[in-house]
Design a protein around this motif. Structure first.
Motif, PDB file in Angstrom:
ATOM      1  N   GLU A  32       0.832  -1.202   0.000  1.00  0.00           N
ATOM      2  CA  GLU A  32       0.000   0.000   0.000  1.00  0.00           C
ATOM      3  C   GLU A  32       0.865   1.249   0.000  1.00  0.00           C
ATOM      4  OE1 GLU A  32      -3.570   0.086   2.432  1.00  0.00           O
ATOM      5  OE2 GLU A  32      -3.403  -2.089   2.680  1.00  0.00           O
ATOM      6  N   ALA A  33       1.991   1.216   0.712  1.00  0.00           N
ATOM      7  CA  ALA A  33       2.903   2.359   0.742  1.00  0.00           C
ATOM      8  C   ALA A  33       3.478   2.641  -0.637  1.00  0.00           C
ATOM      9  CB  ALA A  33       4.018   2.122   1.752  1.00  0.00           C
ATOM     10  N   CYS A  34       3.787   1.603  -1.380  1.00  0.00           N
ATOM     11  CA  CYS A  34       4.311   1.777  -2.736  1.00  0.00           C
ATOM     12  C   CYS A  34       3.281   2.476  -3.623  1.00  0.00           C
ATOM     13  CB  CYS A  34       4.690   0.413  -3.309  1.00  0.00           C
ATOM     14  SG  CYS A  34       5.372   0.467  -4.978  1.00  0.00           S
ATOM     15  N   VAL A  35       2.027   2.091  -3.530  1.00  0.00           N
ATOM     16  CA  VAL A  35       0.969   2.735  -4.320  1.00  0.00           C
ATOM     17  C   VAL A  35       0.815   4.197  -3.892  1.00  0.00           C
ATOM     18  CG1 VAL A  35      -1.505   2.723  -4.880  1.00  0.00           C
ATOM     19  CG2 VAL A  35      -0.243   0.562  -4.738  1.00  0.00           C
ATOM     20  N   ARG A  36       0.834   4.447  -2.590  1.00  0.00           N
ATOM     21  CA  ARG A  36       0.740   5.825  -2.084  1.00  0.00           C
ATOM     22  C   ARG A  36       1.895   6.681  -2.606  1.00  0.00           C
ATOM     23  NH1 ARG A  36      -0.579   3.846   2.601  1.00  0.00           N
ATOM     24  NH2 ARG A  36       1.535   3.881   3.413  1.00  0.00           N
ATOM     25  N   ASN A  37       3.113   6.133  -2.544  1.00  0.00           N
ATOM     26  CA  ASN A  37       4.275   6.873  -3.034  1.00  0.00           C
ATOM     27  C   ASN A  37       4.179   7.138  -4.527  1.00  0.00           C
ATOM     28  OD1 ASN A  37       5.445   6.996  -0.506  1.00  0.00           O
ATOM     29  ND2 ASN A  37       6.724   5.193  -0.824  1.00  0.00           N
ATOM     30  N   ALA A  38       3.694   6.156  -5.272  1.00  0.00           N
ATOM     31  CA  ALA A  38       3.523   6.333  -6.710  1.00  0.00           C
ATOM     32  C   ALA A  38       2.507   7.439  -6.998  1.00  0.00           C
ATOM     33  CB  ALA A  38       3.080   5.022  -7.350  1.00  0.00           C
ATOM     34  N   ALA A  39       1.424   7.458  -6.244  1.00  0.00           N
ATOM     35  CA  ALA A  39       0.392   8.488  -6.440  1.00  0.00           C
ATOM     36  C   ALA A  39       0.954   9.884  -6.202  1.00  0.00           C
ATOM     37  CB  ALA A  39      -0.792   8.230  -5.517  1.00  0.00           C
ATOM     38  N   GLY A  40       1.856  10.006  -5.245  1.00  0.00           N
ATOM     39  CA  GLY A  40       2.441  11.307  -4.951  1.00  0.00           C
ATOM     40  C   GLY A  40       3.477  11.759  -5.950  1.00  0.00           C
ATOM     41  N   ALA A  41       4.023  10.850  -6.722  1.00  0.00           N
ATOM     42  CA  ALA A  41       5.126  11.184  -7.616  1.00  0.00           C
ATOM     43  C   ALA A  41       4.739  11.249  -9.090  1.00  0.00           C
ATOM     44  CB  ALA A  41       6.246  10.153  -7.447  1.00  0.00           C
ATOM     45  N   LEU A  42       3.703  10.516  -9.483  1.00  0.00           N
ATOM     46  CA  LEU A  42       3.326  10.484 -10.893  1.00  0.00           C
ATOM     47  C   LEU A  42       2.628  11.770 -11.322  1.00  0.00           C
ATOM     48  CD1 LEU A  42       2.036   6.818 -11.110  1.00  0.00           C
ATOM     49  CD2 LEU A  42       3.895   7.774 -12.491  1.00  0.00           C
ATOM     50  N   ARG A  43       2.896  12.172 -12.534  1.00  0.00           N
ATOM     51  CA  ARG A  43       2.172  13.311 -13.112  1.00  0.00           C
ATOM     52  C   ARG A  43       0.728  12.875 -13.364  1.00  0.00           C
ATOM     53  NH1 ARG A  43       0.828  12.057 -18.061  1.00  0.00           N
ATOM     54  NH2 ARG A  43       2.155  10.727 -19.304  1.00  0.00           N
ATOM     55  N   PRO A  44      -0.215  13.795 -13.476  1.00  0.00           N
ATOM     56  CA  PRO A  44      -1.574  13.405 -13.847  1.00  0.00           C
ATOM     57  C   PRO A  44      -1.541  12.633 -15.178  1.00  0.00           C
ATOM     58  CG  PRO A  44      -1.550  15.655 -13.070  1.00  0.00           C
ATOM     59  CD  PRO A  44      -0.109  15.227 -13.204  1.00  0.00           C
ATOM     60  N   GLY A  45      -2.175  11.499 -15.207  1.00  0.00           N
ATOM     61  CA  GLY A  45      -2.151  10.644 -16.388  1.00  0.00           C
ATOM     62  C   GLY A  45      -0.976   9.684 -16.411  1.00  0.00           C
ATOM     63  N   GLY A  46      -0.038   9.824 -15.470  1.00  0.00           N
ATOM     64  CA  GLY A  46       1.097   8.911 -15.384  1.00  0.00           C
ATOM     65  C   GLY A  46       0.624   7.516 -15.028  1.00  0.00           C
ATOM     66  N   ARG A  47       1.436   6.513 -15.329  1.00  0.00           N
ATOM     67  CA  ARG A  47       1.025   5.122 -15.146  1.00  0.00           C
ATOM     68  C   ARG A  47       1.879   4.386 -14.123  1.00  0.00           C
ATOM     69  NH1 ARG A  47      -1.500   7.299 -18.805  1.00  0.00           N
ATOM     70  NH2 ARG A  47      -2.977   6.343 -20.211  1.00  0.00           N
ATOM     71  N   LEU A  48       1.196   3.584 -13.309  1.00  0.00           N
ATOM     72  CA  LEU A  48       1.830   2.614 -12.434  1.00  0.00           C
ATOM     73  C   LEU A  48       1.639   1.264 -13.102  1.00  0.00           C
ATOM     74  CD1 LEU A  48       3.134   1.637  -9.778  1.00  0.00           C
ATOM     75  CD2 LEU A  48       0.844   1.628  -8.767  1.00  0.00           C
ATOM     76  N   VAL A  49       2.744   0.615 -13.441  1.00  0.00           N
ATOM     77  CA  VAL A  49       2.728  -0.688 -14.100  1.00  0.00           C
ATOM     78  C   VAL A  49       3.348  -1.678 -13.123  1.00  0.00           C
ATOM     79  CG1 VAL A  49       3.517  -2.012 -16.105  1.00  0.00           C
ATOM     80  CG2 VAL A  49       3.031   0.443 -16.337  1.00  0.00           C
ATOM     81  N   PHE A  50       2.653  -2.773 -12.848  1.00  0.00           N
ATOM     82  CA  PHE A  50       3.172  -3.666 -11.809  1.00  0.00           C
ATOM     83  C   PHE A  50       2.835  -5.124 -12.059  1.00  0.00           C
ATOM     84  CE2 PHE A  50      -1.032  -2.327 -10.501  1.00  0.00           C
ATOM     85  CZ  PHE A  50      -1.629  -3.489 -10.060  1.00  0.00           C
ATOM     86  N   ALA A  51       3.654  -5.960 -11.439  1.00  0.00           N
ATOM     87  CA  ALA A  51       3.407  -7.392 -11.332  1.00  0.00           C
ATOM     88  C   ALA A  51       3.765  -7.762  -9.902  1.00  0.00           C
ATOM     89  CB  ALA A  51       4.268  -8.180 -12.313  1.00  0.00           C
ATOM     90  N   CYS A  52       2.826  -8.403  -9.203  1.00  0.00           N
ATOM     91  CA  CYS A  52       3.074  -8.783  -7.811  1.00  0.00           C
ATOM     92  C   CYS A  52       2.367 -10.113  -7.537  1.00  0.00           C
ATOM     93  CB  CYS A  52       2.579  -7.701  -6.859  1.00  0.00           C
ATOM     94  SG  CYS A  52       0.793  -7.402  -6.899  1.00  0.00           S
ATOM     95  N   HIS A  53       2.626 -10.666  -6.386  1.00  0.00           N
ATOM     96  CA  HIS A  53       1.964 -11.921  -6.040  1.00  0.00           C
ATOM     97  C   HIS A  53       0.460 -11.707  -5.883  1.00  0.00           C
ATOM     98  CE1 HIS A  53       5.574 -14.217  -5.588  1.00  0.00           C
ATOM     99  NE2 HIS A  53       6.060 -13.402  -4.677  1.00  0.00           N
ATOM    100  N   HIS A  54      -0.295 -12.610  -6.467  1.00  0.00           N
ATOM    101  CA  HIS A  54      -1.741 -12.628  -6.286  1.00  0.00           C
ATOM    102  C   HIS A  54      -2.040 -13.431  -5.020  1.00  0.00           C
ATOM    103  CE1 HIS A  54      -5.895 -14.071  -6.997  1.00  0.00           C
ATOM    104  NE2 HIS A  54      -6.045 -12.856  -7.501  1.00  0.00           N
ATOM    105  N   ALA A  55      -3.186 -13.190  -4.425  1.00  0.00           N
ATOM    106  CA  ALA A  55      -3.572 -13.889  -3.189  1.00  0.00           C
ATOM    107  C   ALA A  55      -3.622 -15.410  -3.368  1.00  0.00           C
ATOM    108  CB  ALA A  55      -4.909 -13.365  -2.684  1.00  0.00           C
ATOM    109  N   ASP A  56      -3.791 -15.890  -4.592  1.00  0.00           N
ATOM    110  CA  ASP A  56      -3.802 -17.334  -4.856  1.00  0.00           C
ATOM    111  C   ASP A  56      -2.401 -17.934  -4.951  1.00  0.00           C
ATOM    112  OD1 ASP A  56      -6.519 -17.539  -4.880  1.00  0.00           O
ATOM    113  OD2 ASP A  56      -6.725 -17.684  -7.055  1.00  0.00           O
ATOM    114  N   ASN A  57      -1.377 -17.085  -4.950  1.00  0.00           N
ATOM    115  CA  ASN A  57      -0.019 -17.604  -5.080  1.00  0.00           C
ATOM    116  C   ASN A  57       0.286 -18.557  -3.931  1.00  0.00           C
ATOM    117  OD1 ASN A  57       2.446 -17.415  -6.679  1.00  0.00           O
ATOM    118  ND2 ASN A  57       3.361 -16.604  -4.816  1.00  0.00           N
ATOM    119  N   TRP A  58       0.697 -19.764  -4.278  1.00  0.00           N
ATOM    120  CA  TRP A  58       1.026 -20.817  -3.312  1.00  0.00           C
ATOM    121  C   TRP A  58      -0.150 -21.112  -2.381  1.00  0.00           C
ATOM    122  CZ3 TRP A  58       5.636 -17.323  -1.915  1.00  0.00           C
ATOM    123  CH2 TRP A  58       6.561 -17.323  -2.960  1.00  0.00           C
ATOM    124  N   ARG A  59      -1.360 -21.017  -2.876  1.00  0.00           N
ATOM    125  CA  ARG A  59      -2.559 -21.192  -2.044  1.00  0.00           C
ATOM    126  C   ARG A  59      -2.608 -22.548  -1.360  1.00  0.00           C
ATOM    127  NH1 ARG A  59      -7.253 -21.625  -6.611  1.00  0.00           N
ATOM    128  NH2 ARG A  59      -6.451 -23.505  -7.575  1.00  0.00           N
TER     129      ARG A  59
END
Length: 147
Positions: A32-59
């Protein structure tokens, strides 16, 4: 393109580059902190592109990692931080293993991390010496900062 290495949770991204950022890429780290930091740094219309573990990972282990997110939870985090989701999908692969030793050989760092957290022992007790399947699931997304 400028690549900067920084702690995604604590760095002030705007101070690193001193201008609005067009794109932020998070590869297999998300919080959540990473998303918050991205929101504070990106220009309007800027993009956050990500790949992270899904909740099903190693379920099959019965535990959800602290940096694993369901689609719904990520949608809520992004919306709360002023992002519009452009794409959000799950890449899911289920792999069959002959036993724990095969998993350990294929992924030695996984055994080390799971061993430290107790997940390895719990999973070993569950599967014993039998073959098993393990789900590898990645949440992939693109979100645009509101204009």
């Amino acid at each position: 393109v400028t690549f900067l290495a920084a702690d995604a949770d604590t760095a002030n991204y705007r101070l690193l580059v001193r201008s609005p950022i067009d794109y932020l890429v998070a590869s297999y780290f998300m919080s959540e902190a990473c998303v918050r930091n991205a929101a504070g740094a990106l220009r309007p219309g800027g993009r956050l592109v990500f790949a992270c573990h899904h909740a099903d990972n190693w379920r099959e282990t019965g535990q959800v990692g602290r940096y694993a997110f369901s689609r719904e939870r990520m949608e809520n985090i992004l919306a709360a931080n002023g992002f519009a989701v452009e794409f959000l999908g799950v890449d899911r692969t289920v792999i069959a293993y002959d036993g724990l030793e095969q998993l350990a050989e294929a992924h030695p760092m996984l055994r080390k991390r799971w061993g430290a957290s107790g997940r390895w022992a719990n999973f070993a007790a569950k599967v014993g010496s039998e073959p098993f399947q393990l789900t590898w699931a990645t949440l992939v997304g693109v979100a645009a900062k509101a204009r």
